[in-house]
Design a protein around this motif. Sequence first.
Motif, PDB file in Angstrom:
ATOM      1  N   LYS A 111     -10.402 -14.074  26.870  1.00  0.00           N
ATOM      2  CA  LYS A 111     -11.471 -14.923  27.401  1.00  0.00           C
ATOM      3  C   LYS A 111     -12.379 -15.415  26.278  1.00  0.00           C
ATOM      4  O   LYS A 111     -12.754 -16.586  26.246  1.00  0.00           O
ATOM      5  N   LYS A 112     -12.719 -14.510  25.349  1.00  0.00           N
ATOM      6  CA  LYS A 112     -13.589 -14.903  24.238  1.00  0.00           C
ATOM      7  C   LYS A 112     -12.902 -15.953  23.363  1.00  0.00           C
ATOM      8  O   LYS A 112     -13.517 -16.960  22.999  1.00  0.00           O
ATOM      9  N   GLU A 113     -11.626 -15.731  23.036  1.00  0.00           N
ATOM     10  CA  GLU A 113     -10.895 -16.699  22.216  1.00  0.00           C
ATOM     11  C   GLU A 113     -10.777 -18.040  22.927  1.00  0.00           C
ATOM     12  O   GLU A 113     -10.886 -19.091  22.296  1.00  0.00           O
ATOM     13  N   LEU A 114     -10.560 -18.023  24.224  1.00  0.00           N
ATOM     14  CA  LEU A 114     -10.466 -19.263  24.987  1.00  0.00           C
ATOM     15  C   LEU A 114     -11.800 -20.005  24.992  1.00  0.00           C
ATOM     16  O   LEU A 114     -11.838 -21.226  24.808  1.00  0.00           O
ATOM     17  N   GLU A 115     -12.891 -19.267  25.173  1.00  0.00           N
ATOM     18  CA  GLU A 115     -14.213 -19.899  25.126  1.00  0.00           C
ATOM     19  C   GLU A 115     -14.484 -20.494  23.746  1.00  0.00           C
ATOM     20  O   GLU A 115     -15.002 -21.613  23.638  1.00  0.00           O
ATOM     21  N   ASP A 116     -14.135 -19.745  22.691  1.00  0.00           N
ATOM     22  CA  ASP A 116     -14.317 -20.254  21.323  1.00  0.00           C
ATOM     23  C   ASP A 116     -13.492 -21.517  21.104  1.00  0.00           C
ATOM     24  O   ASP A 116     -13.970 -22.481  20.494  1.00  0.00           O
ATOM     25  N   TRP A 117     -12.249 -21.491  21.586  1.00  0.00           N
ATOM     26  CA  TRP A 117     -11.382 -22.658  21.424  1.00  0.00           C
ATOM     27  C   TRP A 117     -11.984 -23.869  22.137  1.00  0.00           C
ATOM     28  O   TRP A 117     -12.017 -24.973  21.584  1.00  0.00           O
ATOM     29  N   TYR A 118     -12.444 -23.681  23.385  1.00  0.00           N
ATOM     30  CA  TYR A 118     -13.056 -24.789  24.124  1.00  0.00           C
ATOM     31  C   TYR A 118     -14.318 -25.286  23.420  1.00  0.00           C
ATOM     32  O   TYR A 118     -14.581 -26.486  23.393  1.00  0.00           O
ATOM     33  N   ASN A 119     -15.106 -24.354  22.870  1.00  0.00           N
ATOM     34  CA  ASN A 119     -16.322 -24.781  22.139  1.00  0.00           C
ATOM     35  C   ASN A 119     -15.947 -25.625  20.923  1.00  0.00           C
ATOM     36  O   ASN A 119     -16.553 -26.683  20.703  1.00  0.00           O
ATOM     37  N   ARG A 120     -14.973 -25.167  20.121  1.00  0.00           N
ATOM     38  CA  ARG A 120     -14.532 -25.950  18.960  1.00  0.00           C
ATOM     39  C   ARG A 120     -13.961 -27.295  19.402  1.00  0.00           C
ATOM     40  O   ARG A 120     -14.235 -28.329  18.788  1.00  0.00           O
ATOM     41  N   TYR A 121     -13.165 -27.284  20.476  1.00  0.00           N
ATOM     42  CA  TYR A 121     -12.568 -28.521  20.989  1.00  0.00           C
ATOM     43  C   TYR A 121     -13.649 -29.502  21.415  1.00  0.00           C
ATOM     44  O   TYR A 121     -13.590 -30.689  21.087  1.00  0.00           O
ATOM     45  N   ASN A 122     -14.626 -29.007  22.156  1.00  0.00           N
ATOM     46  CA  ASN A 122     -15.711 -29.893  22.628  1.00  0.00           C
ATOM     47  C   ASN A 122     -16.549 -30.418  21.462  1.00  0.00           C
ATOM     48  O   ASN A 122     -16.948 -31.586  21.468  1.00  0.00           O
ATOM     49  N   GLU A 123     -16.815 -29.565  20.445  1.00  0.00           N
ATOM     50  CA  GLU A 123     -17.547 -30.038  19.268  1.00  0.00           C
ATOM     51  C   GLU A 123     -16.766 -31.129  18.536  1.00  0.00           C
ATOM     52  O   GLU A 123     -17.335 -32.154  18.142  1.00  0.00           O
ATOM     53  N   GLN A 124     -15.470 -30.896  18.359  1.00  0.00           N
ATOM     54  CA  GLN A 124     -14.633 -31.882  17.676  1.00  0.00           C
ATOM     55  C   GLN A 124     -14.554 -33.165  18.495  1.00  0.00           C
ATOM     56  O   GLN A 124     -14.619 -34.273  17.943  1.00  0.00           O
ATOM     57  N   LEU A 125     -14.453 -33.045  19.803  1.00  0.00           N
ATOM     58  CA  LEU A 125     -14.396 -34.212  20.673  1.00  0.00           C
ATOM     59  C   LEU A 125     -15.692 -35.018  20.579  1.00  0.00           C
ATOM     60  O   LEU A 125     -15.650 -36.252  20.481  1.00  0.00           O
ATOM     61  N   GLU A 126     -16.828 -34.344  20.592  1.00  0.00           N
ATOM     62  CA  GLU A 126     -18.121 -35.031  20.450  1.00  0.00           C
ATOM     63  C   GLU A 126     -18.230 -35.720  19.093  1.00  0.00           C
ATOM     64  O   GLU A 126     -18.721 -36.844  19.007  1.00  0.00           O
ATOM     65  N   LYS A 127     -17.745 -35.043  18.055  1.00  0.00           N
ATOM     66  CA  LYS A 127     -17.788 -35.630  16.720  1.00  0.00           C
ATOM     67  C   LYS A 127     -16.949 -36.899  16.664  1.00  0.00           C
ATOM     68  O   LYS A 127     -17.403 -37.943  16.146  1.00  0.00           O
TER      69      LYS A 127
END
Length: 189
Positions: A111-127
Amino acid sequence: MADLLGEDPAAEFLQQEEDQLRELGIDEGQFNEVPNTNDAGLIDEFQSEMDSAPQESMTNGFTDTAPVQQISIPAEEPESLKKWREEKAIQLEKQEEEEVEARKAWNDKAKKELEDWYNRYNEQLEKVKNENRAAQEQFIEEMTDTKPGNEWEKVARFCDFNPKFSKNTKDVSRMRGLLLQLKQNPLVR
């Protein structure tokens, strides 16, 4: 030995059972039928074992004169076997608890790794979105720029004038030369 005593305990038992069945009104012919050949062979084998079994009981190496019915009493488990079973049960419970804890830890980690992945994905998407918006605004601003004298600069931005990094396989050196010449010496109208 049964001949010496005069009676067979098994035959006596069977006779008592037949008498009880007759009293209940059950026909003995139902039980005398042989269901199939396999069962008949097992019955014959059992009867021969009963006939060959000793009918006397032994006590301290001496034979008893009175017939004794043999009752098979299940032997108790040895203490070492009981102890082993208890230890094995405790070990299995401990192992199961460890598996449950490990599964919880894996689920939490996943769950933690999935949340981290989604956070990185969303940051990259916003960028990427922000970069695209900025590039779009710049492109629109350049396209709507109508100042006189900027035409060749617009054309020059869309052309790659560095022949080393040119991705085209066609020879466009003549076109490049003409565009550079027009940029330096624009046509007068």
